[in-house]
Scaffold this active site. Structure first.
Site, PDB file in Angstrom:
ATOM      1  N   LYS A 114       0.950  -1.282  -0.178  1.00 58.27           N
ATOM      2  CA  LYS A 114       0.104   0.498   0.332  1.00 58.27           C
ATOM      3  C   LYS A 114       0.870   1.629   0.335  1.00 58.27           C
ATOM      4  CE  LYS A 114      -4.592  -1.166   1.340  1.00 58.27           C
ATOM      5  NZ  LYS A 114      -5.311  -1.288   1.711  1.00 58.27           N
ATOM      6  N   LYS A 198      -5.552  -8.900  -6.581  1.00 61.97           N
ATOM      7  CA  LYS A 198      -5.998  -9.439  -5.897  1.00 61.97           C
ATOM      8  C   LYS A 198      -7.417  -8.811  -5.983  1.00 61.97           C
ATOM      9  CE  LYS A 198      -6.339  -6.937  -1.329  1.00 61.97           C
ATOM     10  NZ  LYS A 198      -7.306  -6.887  -0.323  1.00 61.97           N
ATOM     11  N   LYS A 201     -11.577  -2.763  -3.682  1.00 61.92           N
ATOM     12  CA  LYS A 201     -12.011  -1.458  -3.738  1.00 61.92           C
ATOM     13  C   LYS A 201     -11.244   0.390  -4.555  1.00 61.92           C
ATOM     14  CE  LYS A 201     -13.963  -1.780   0.608  1.00 61.92           C
ATOM     15  NZ  LYS A 201     -13.002  -1.836   1.502  1.00 61.92           N
TER      16      LYS A 201
HETATM   17  N1  AQP Z   1      -9.850 -10.116  -3.063  1.00 64.82           N
HETATM   18  C1  AQP Z   1     -10.943 -10.392  -2.135  1.00 64.82           C
HETATM   19  N2  AQP Z   1     -10.865 -12.087  -1.840  1.00 64.82           N
HETATM   20  C2  AQP Z   1     -11.181 -12.274  -1.127  1.00 64.82           C
HETATM   21  N3  AQP Z   1     -11.277 -11.482   0.611  1.00 64.82           N
HETATM   22  C3  AQP Z   1     -11.167 -10.624   0.368  1.00 64.82           C
HETATM   23  N4  AQP Z   1     -11.083  -9.277   1.038  1.00 64.82           N
HETATM   24  C4  AQP Z   1     -11.052  -8.546   0.510  1.00 64.82           C
HETATM   25  N5  AQP Z   1     -10.326  -7.851  -0.874  1.00 64.82           N
HETATM   26  C5  AQP Z   1     -10.580 -10.002  -1.357  1.00 64.82           C
HETATM   27  C6  AQP Z   1     -11.128  -9.491   2.671  1.00 64.82           C
HETATM   28  O1  AQP Z   1     -12.563  -8.427   3.036  1.00 64.82           O
HETATM   29  C7  AQP Z   1     -12.634  -8.120   4.139  1.00 64.82           C
HETATM   30  C8  AQP Z   1     -12.420  -6.367   4.146  1.00 64.82           C
HETATM   31  O2  AQP Z   1     -11.794  -5.730   3.774  1.00 64.82           O
HETATM   32  P1  AQP Z   1     -11.509  -5.019   3.697  1.00 64.82           P
HETATM   33  O3  AQP Z   1     -12.009  -3.864   3.427  1.00 64.82           O
HETATM   34  O4  AQP Z   1     -11.313  -4.155   5.400  1.00 64.82           O
HETATM   35  O5  AQP Z   1      -9.930  -4.464   3.177  1.00 64.82           O
HETATM   36  P2  AQP Z   1      -8.821  -4.663   2.136  1.00 64.82           P
HETATM   37  O6  AQP Z   1      -8.538  -6.333   1.461  1.00 64.82           O
HETATM   38  O7  AQP Z   1      -8.412  -3.471   1.529  1.00 64.82           O
HETATM   39  O8  AQP Z   1      -9.904  -4.509   0.829  1.00 64.82           O
HETATM   40  P3  AQP Z   1      -9.655  -4.015  -0.408  1.00 64.82           P
HETATM   41  O9  AQP Z   1     -11.468  -4.042  -1.162  1.00 64.82           O
HETATM   42  O10 AQP Z   1      -8.564  -4.460  -1.199  1.00 64.82           O
HETATM   43  O11 AQP Z   1      -9.617  -2.324  -0.060  1.00 64.82           O
HETATM   44  P4  AQP Z   1      -8.353  -1.755  -0.585  1.00 64.82           P
HETATM   45  O12 AQP Z   1      -8.709  -1.031  -2.374  1.00 64.82           O
HETATM   46  O13 AQP Z   1      -8.873  -0.577   0.342  1.00 64.82           O
HETATM   47  O14 AQP Z   1      -7.090  -1.610   0.016  1.00 64.82           O
HETATM   48  C9  AQP Z   1     -11.185  -8.608   4.292  1.00 64.82           C
HETATM   49  O15 AQP Z   1     -11.656  -9.933   4.949  1.00 64.82           O
HETATM   50  C10 AQP Z   1     -10.508  -8.686   3.726  1.00 64.82           C
HETATM   51  O16 AQP Z   1      -9.951  -9.952   4.124  1.00 64.82           O
END
Ligand code: AQP
Length: 335
Positions: A114, A198, A201
């Site tokens: 990140k 992955k 968002k």
């Molecule tokens: N691609 C994914 N596949 C499976 N699980 C996922 N999670 C996130 N992306 C995937 C799981 O969703 C939960 C919440 O995630 P989060 O919003 O707290 O943070 P993150 O992992 O950083 O999700 P994003 O969507 O990828 O956000 P950004 O882009 O802001 O970094 C967690 O349990 C995560 O494992």
């Protein structure tokens, strides 16, 4: 034996996508419906580790809560609240900042990803993200944490922090060492544009993900345009090595159809991606259309959502306050 206490969180940083849904929220609902006490948190303190527009943060907190409810979480069965309303998280996080070692934090791959090349300019909060996550979980003495694969390393750090605190303050078993729940075929859903990244968002291309708020036409279009390869669908799982996009689409199909990858390969082997994409779009629409409609309905009831979060935070506070108090005493803070 003590009852399972489940804790997990989601950042209110934008619309939930299929990865958040299959990897996390759908599992939250299953656990809520099993015999466990569940605490689910909108982790707004984590969200601001990257700058958020204040108005959008507020709106995203409402929208992600609406998505939680639309997916089937119920305030009667789960405690649902936003993290910043319960002060135990930040207080315990500070204690954990003094328990965790810099060397442990330096190994965290999510910070490296990140922060990217601009590491010196990343917020200190982004660096300490995992100690706050440990506090989220341990403030409730949670025993089980359902997360996607990407959070595995942070969970291991939480376990190390719990064990070191117990040892440093001579309080064996004070913090339970929590178990991650990372199971099934959807622990890492990949981008529709690049099967090695992955689904996320923060990815700029909206075509890379299916959002829970996407309408049926967008879902069809995104799946139709999803990257694939020129080969036909194989019959054996081993043949999916080095074919990340094929593996991803088949994995999503298997999860939604509630079947194994092997069964899915049997169903599609020898055919081209057109057939798989058509069937996958149908499955996605039948799963997500009711959720999408419910989110829209709930978004017209903002006061109801705010009240759920307020009520949830009171209940969360009641559980975490005595645990924090005991931790403070163990550390030696005068009261
Ligand atoms: N691609 C994914 N596949 C499976 N699980 C996922 N999670 C996130 N992306 C995937 C799981 O969703 C939960 C919440 O995630 P989060 O919003 O707290 O943070 P993150 O992992 O950083 O999700 P994003 O969507 O990828 O956000 P950004 O882009 O802001 O970094 C967690 O349990 C995560 O494992």
């Amino acid at each position: 034996m003590a009852k399972k206490l489940v804790f997990s969180g989601v950042q209110p940083t934008g619309n939930l996508h299929l990865g958040n849904y299959l990897g996390a929220v759908k599992r939250f609902v299953e656990l809520q419906d099993a015999d466990a006490m569940c605490i689910y948190c909108l982790v707004d303190l984590h969200a601001i580790t990257n700058w958020q527009n204040p108005k959008e943060l507020r709106q995203n907190t409402i929208e992600v809560t609406a998505a939680f409810l639309a997916c089937g979480l119920r305030k009667e069965h789960s405690i649902i609240f936003n993290q910043s309303q319960v002060t135990a998280h930040t207080e315990l996080a500070w204690i954990f900042n003094c328990v965790a070692r810099i060397g442990w934090l330096n190994r965290m791959t999510q910070f490296k990803e990140k922060a990217g090349k601009n590491r010196e300019n990343a917020s200190l909060g982004l660096y300490c993200y995992p100690t706050l996550m440990a506090a989220d979980i341990l403030a409730y003495h949670a025993t089980h944490v359902p997360v996607g694969e990407d959070q595995k390393q942070h969970l291991e750090l939480t376990r190390d922090i719990a064990a070191k605190f117990n040892n440093d303050f001579n309080a064996p078993d004070f913090f339970p060492v929590p178990e991650p729940i990372i199971e099934g075929t959807a622990t890492r859903i990949m981008s529709l544009r690049d099967g090695t990244k992955k689904m996320s968002k923060s990815e700029t291309s909206d075509m890379s993900r299916i959002n829970l708020t996407d309408d049926n036409d967008s879902i069809r279009k995104k799946i139709q345009k999803a990257k694939t390869d020129p080969f036909e669908i194989p019959s054996e799982k081993e043949e999916l090595v080095d074919r990340p996009e094929a593996e991803n689409l088949l994995g999503i199909y298997a999860t939604l159809a509630n079947q194994s990858i092997e069964q899915t390969l049997e169903q599609f082997s020898g055919s081209d991606f057109k057939k798989l994409k058509g069937a996958l779009s149908d499955l996605l629409i039948s799963e997500l259309e009711p959720i999408n409609k419910e989110i829209k309905k709930l978004l017209d009831q903002e006061a109801y959502i705010v009240e759920i979060l307020r009520e949830g935070s009171e209940r969360a506070d009641q559980i975490s306050r005595p645990i924090l108090e005991e931790a403070r005493q163990l550390v030696g803070f005068l009261k």
